[in-house]
Write an enzyme that holds these catalytic residues in place. Structure first.
Site, PDB file in Angstrom:
ATOM      1  N   CYS A   1       0.352  35.144  32.268  1.00 39.62           N
ATOM      2  CA  CYS A   1       0.634  36.058  31.143  1.00 39.62           C
ATOM      3  C   CYS A   1       1.396  37.279  31.597  1.00 39.62           C
ATOM      4  O   CYS A   1       2.066  37.924  30.813  1.00 39.62           O
ATOM      5  CB  CYS A   1      -0.644  36.586  30.515  1.00 39.62           C
ATOM      6  SG  CYS A   1      -1.780  35.353  30.073  1.00 39.62           S
TER       7      CYS A   1
ATOM      8  N   THR B   1      -8.095  32.576  24.543  1.00 36.60           N
ATOM      9  CA  THR B   1      -7.683  33.872  23.993  1.00 36.60           C
ATOM     10  C   THR B   1      -8.346  34.086  22.636  1.00 36.60           C
ATOM     11  O   THR B   1      -8.853  35.173  22.334  1.00 36.60           O
ATOM     12  CB  THR B   1      -6.139  33.915  23.877  1.00 36.60           C
ATOM     13  OG1 THR B   1      -5.604  33.749  25.194  1.00 36.60           O
ATOM     14  CG2 THR B   1      -5.656  35.215  23.279  1.00 36.60           C
TER      15      THR B   1
ATOM     16  N   THR C   1      -8.700  22.855   9.682  1.00 39.80           N
ATOM     17  CA  THR C   1      -8.819  21.417   9.962  1.00 39.80           C
ATOM     18  C   THR C   1      -8.990  21.184  11.463  1.00 39.80           C
ATOM     19  O   THR C   1      -8.301  21.793  12.275  1.00 39.80           O
ATOM     20  CB  THR C   1      -7.553  20.687   9.452  1.00 39.80           C
ATOM     21  OG1 THR C   1      -7.460  20.940   8.049  1.00 39.80           O
ATOM     22  CG2 THR C   1      -7.634  19.191   9.697  1.00 39.80           C
TER      23      THR C   1
ATOM     24  N   SER D   1     -11.425  26.840  28.017  1.00 38.89           N
ATOM     25  CA  SER D   1     -10.112  26.396  27.549  1.00 38.89           C
ATOM     26  C   SER D   1      -9.778  25.066  28.218  1.00 38.89           C
ATOM     27  O   SER D   1      -9.749  24.979  29.450  1.00 38.89           O
ATOM     28  CB  SER D   1      -9.072  27.461  27.928  1.00 38.89           C
ATOM     29  OG  SER D   1      -7.855  27.234  27.275  1.00 38.89           O
ATOM     30  N   ALA D   2      -9.514  24.029  27.398  1.00 37.84           N
ATOM     31  CA  ALA D   2      -9.383  22.663  27.935  1.00 37.84           C
ATOM     32  C   ALA D   2      -8.266  22.488  28.957  1.00 37.84           C
ATOM     33  O   ALA D   2      -8.392  21.722  29.912  1.00 37.84           O
ATOM     34  CB  ALA D   2      -9.164  21.683  26.779  1.00 37.84           C
TER      35      ALA D   2
HETATM   36  N1  C6P Z   1      -4.940  32.359  32.560  1.00 38.43           N
HETATM   37  C1  C6P Z   1      -3.302  32.394  34.367  1.00 38.43           C
HETATM   38  O1  C6P Z   1      -2.189  32.150  34.830  1.00 38.43           O
HETATM   39  P1  C6P Z   1      -5.544  30.510  27.067  1.00 38.43           P
HETATM   40  O2  C6P Z   1      -4.094  30.795  27.361  1.00 38.43           O
HETATM   41  O3  C6P Z   1      -5.956  31.243  25.860  1.00 38.43           O
HETATM   42  O4  C6P Z   1      -5.879  29.073  27.048  1.00 38.43           O
HETATM   43  O5  C6P Z   1      -6.366  31.094  28.326  1.00 38.43           O
HETATM   44  C2  C6P Z   1      -6.396  32.480  28.530  1.00 38.43           C
HETATM   45  C3  C6P Z   1      -7.230  32.827  29.720  1.00 38.43           C
HETATM   46  C4  C6P Z   1      -8.442  33.444  29.517  1.00 38.43           C
HETATM   47  N2  C6P Z   1      -9.262  33.750  30.538  1.00 38.43           N
HETATM   48  C5  C6P Z   1      -8.924  33.487  31.815  1.00 38.43           C
HETATM   49  C6  C6P Z   1      -9.868  33.835  32.904  1.00 38.43           C
HETATM   50  C7  C6P Z   1      -7.707  32.870  32.091  1.00 38.43           C
HETATM   51  O6  C6P Z   1      -7.389  32.598  33.359  1.00 38.43           O
HETATM   52  C8  C6P Z   1      -6.828  32.555  31.033  1.00 38.43           C
HETATM   53  C9  C6P Z   1      -5.478  31.977  31.319  1.00 38.43           C
HETATM   54  C10 C6P Z   1      -3.626  31.930  32.969  1.00 38.43           C
HETATM   55  O7  C6P Z   1      -4.165  32.950  35.026  1.00 38.43           O
HETATM   56  C11 C6P Z   1      -2.567  32.309  32.013  1.00 38.43           C
HETATM   57  S1  C6P Z   1      -2.482  34.062  31.751  1.00 38.43           S
END
Ligand code: C6P
Length: 400
Positions: free
Chosen positions: A326, A72, A239, A201-202
């Site tokens: 989300c 995000t 950090t 995203s790890a």
């Molecule tokens: N998708 C899903 O259930 P974060 O939360 O920032 O680590 O990742 C966000 C994110 C960004 N791009 C894509 C393509 C994603 O699939 C996701 C996270 C989860 O599909 C949670 S909404």
């Protein structure tokens, strides 16, 4: 038995990843930027982790991979920076995204729209796919950025990133891809795909939560989102999340090692599970299998609200979702199903099953039995299913 089939939302941290992270909490807890032994204890592990991340996406050593807190943040960073460098300065005023990007891309694009930028939302076709040619059609000399995800989180649909990269290069437009759902499921090569920016995203590939990255091609550096210190070469102050970076490095190394297993064995398990689900009457899957990530199924069970199905699954300790985590609390129709043009009743019936390399055959067999029971129970009490007219249109081309 507890079954976890929500791996597109997040994944279990691989025990080897956890093992590598552990020393950085209570033993090697130094701030890497300090000038003492506690700090230098972190340098070699950080270097090694960064090398694994570069290797995992085939980044050139002169490119920048900047660690962030999550995808995000990475996605927001790209859009906010485009705003500062192009929109506010009046150099360019247009961006292109797809209509099925993750909310962190769509909301960032909407923010730019509120600041006077023009946004094109590329449509997907009735298979949930994007045609690269449409990107070319919409690019103008005012286009600053094209941002198209590598693979969709809800359907698993793989978008033609290499072709889009080629078009953007030819037209001189910056190209960002959200590759969150591609890492560990598809080969990812930023150089051959002509990518300027890539988000990852790890926690989507068996790494820890709270750590991600933004790849920036050499010479395509962005205005920082966080100003402050000199960490990450001044690209992102704060950090360093040492344990997180070490964990992400190990997770990336393992994702690369497990790619063949994911693309062959997990795919075979997914296909077999899907075949059996599709034997249930009135079920629909939209995107063809060979155009999907190997672990994902988005399936509609006519007459059954997705949330009701989740309830029944959850009672049997099976975790799945109605789509993106989300958007799980809003009870809206699945956004991709809506974008595809699925009939309203079907758009509310989608369930996403997403497998991982930890998924077993026994778990899928158990899930299948629970789904079958749930379908019988829920259709038995469903007014919309009972009254659905014969030959009722789905609005979809089903792929069996
Ligand atoms: N998708 C899903 O259930 P974060 O939360 O920032 O680590 O990742 C966000 C994110 C960004 N791009 C894509 C393509 C994603 O699939 C996701 C996270 C989860 O599909 C949670 S909404």
């Amino acid at each position: 038995m507890r079954v976890y089939l929500d791996n597109n939302a997040t994944t279990i941290v691989d025990p080897h990843v956890f093992e590598q992270m552990e020393p950085f909490f209570v033993q090697k807890y130094g701030n890497p930027n300090s000038l003492h032994q506690f700090a230098s204890d972190t340098h070699a592990p950080l270097k090694s982790a960064m090398e694994k991340i570069y290797a995992g996406i085939h980044a050139h050593k002169d490119d920048n991979v900047v660690i962030t807190s999550c995808a995000t943040e990475s996605n927001n960073w790209v859009f906010k920076s485009i705003y500062f460098e192009y929109i506010i300065t009046g150099r360019k005023n247009h961006i292109i995204i797809s209509e099925v990007e993750h909310p962190s891309v769509i909301a960032s694009a909407k923010f730019l729209e509120s600041q006077g930028c023009r946004v094109t939302y590329l449509p997907i076709n009735n298979e949930g796919l994007i045609e690269a040619q449409t990107v070319r059609d919409y690019i103008t000399d005012k286009t600053a950025l094209v941002s198209i995800m590598w693979a969709n989180n809800e359907t698993g649909a793989i978008f033609p990133i290499e072709e889009i990269g080629e078009i953007c290069k030819e037209k001189g437009v910056l190209f960002h891809t959200d590759a969150v759902q591609a890492i560990g499921k598809l080969p990812v090569d930023v150089q051959s795909a002509n990518i300027d920016y890539l988000t990852l995203s790890a926690h989507k590939f068996h790494g820890p939560k709270g750590v991600g990255a933004l790849y920036m091609k050499k010479g395509k550096e962005l205005t920082p989102l966080f100003h402050g210190g000199s960490q990450m070469g001044g690209h992102r102050s704060g950090t360093l999340n040492v344990a997180g970076i070490v964990g992400m490095g190990k997770a990336m190394e393992q994702a690369v090692d497990a790619l063949d297993y994911e693309m062959a064995d997990i795919r075979e398990m997914r296909d077999d599970f899907e075949d059996k689900l599709l034997e249930i009457e009135d079920t629909f899957v939209v995107t063809p299998r060979d155009k999907r990530t190997p672990n994902t199924i988005l399936i509609s069970f006519r007459g059954i609200e997705g949330e009701s199905m989740l309830w029944d699954l959850n009672r049997s300790n099976i975790a799945a979702s109605t789509g993106s985590a989300c958007a799980s609390e809003d009870l809206e129709a699945n956004s991709v199903m809506e974008a595809i043009g699925a009939a309203e009743d079907l758009a509310h019936t989608a369930i996403r099953f997403s497998l991982s390399r930890y998924t077993t055959q026994e778990e899928l067999e158990f899930t299948l039995a629970v789904v079958k029971e749930a379908v019988t129970r829920l259709r038995g009490i469903s007014s919309s299913y009972a009254y659905a007219p014969e030959g009722h249109e789905s609005g979809l081309d089903a792929h069996h």
